[in-house]
Design an enzyme around this catalytic site. Structure first.
Site, PDB file in Angstrom:
ATOM      1  N   PHE A  67       0.840  -1.195   0.000  1.00 48.89           N
ATOM      2  CA  PHE A  67       0.000   0.000   0.000  1.00 48.89           C
ATOM      3  C   PHE A  67       0.872   1.240   0.000  1.00 48.89           C
ATOM      4  CE2 PHE A  67       0.546  -1.652   4.261  1.00 48.89           C
ATOM      5  CZ  PHE A  67       0.964  -0.551   4.983  1.00 48.89           C
ATOM      6  N   CYS A  68       0.253   2.382  -0.300  1.00 50.95           N
ATOM      7  CA  CYS A  68       0.998   3.642  -0.388  1.00 50.95           C
ATOM      8  C   CYS A  68       0.053   4.806  -0.086  1.00 50.95           C
ATOM      9  CB  CYS A  68       1.648   3.769  -1.767  1.00 50.95           C
ATOM     10  SG  CYS A  68       0.464   3.768  -3.130  1.00 50.95           S
ATOM     11  N   ARG A  69       0.260   5.934  -0.748  1.00 50.87           N
ATOM     12  CA  ARG A  69      -0.591   7.108  -0.518  1.00 50.87           C
ATOM     13  C   ARG A  69      -1.870   7.044  -1.340  1.00 50.87           C
ATOM     14  NH1 ARG A  69      -1.304  11.553  -3.248  1.00 50.87           N
ATOM     15  NH2 ARG A  69       0.554  11.257  -4.507  1.00 50.87           N
ATOM     16  N   TRP A  95      -2.738   3.720   2.423  1.00 52.00           N
ATOM     17  CA  TRP A  95      -2.395   3.253   3.770  1.00 52.00           C
ATOM     18  C   TRP A  95      -3.560   3.495   4.725  1.00 52.00           C
ATOM     19  CZ3 TRP A  95      -1.891   5.923   8.360  1.00 52.00           C
ATOM     20  CH2 TRP A  95      -1.833   7.327   8.286  1.00 52.00           C
TER      21      TRP A  95
END
Length: 104
Positions: A67-69, A95
């Site tokens: 996951f990320c932004r 996230w």
């Protein structure tokens, strides 16, 4: 599924939720600065540009959630991992989305 999700392979929440409940390896692929500003409890930080060099850390994991932004970098990380032979990779998207499921 929206166009963005279709392009980047974001999964449905039930599959993601089950993987998290089953103890998935949670990987935040944002930069260390972004990670230090807040992430998911129990997640490790492996920035997207480091994923190819850190493949041994992914070996033997039953499920991997990246996951990320926004879901963009995690989509790229999912592709890198799948091209390296990992079959059990889920793009968790943001996230915040993953954090919400972890805290359910």
């Amino acid at each position: 599924m929206g166009l963005f999700s279709a392009i980047f392979g974001k999964t449905d929440n039930s599959q993601l939720s089950e993987a998290i409940k089953d103890g998935a390896f949670l990987v935040d692929v944002r930069t260390p600065d972004e990670f230090s500003a807040g992430s998911v409890k129990g997640a490790v930080n492996i920035p997207l540009d480091k994923v190819p060099m850190e493949l041994p850390k992914f070996k033997g994991k039953k499920n991997i959630v990246v996951f990320c932004r926004s879901g963009n970098r995690s989509g790229q990380a999912k592709s890198i991992l799948e091209q390296s032979g990992f079959q059990n990779v889920i793009n968790g998207g943001t996230w915040e989305d993953v954090n919400q499921l972890v805290n359910e």
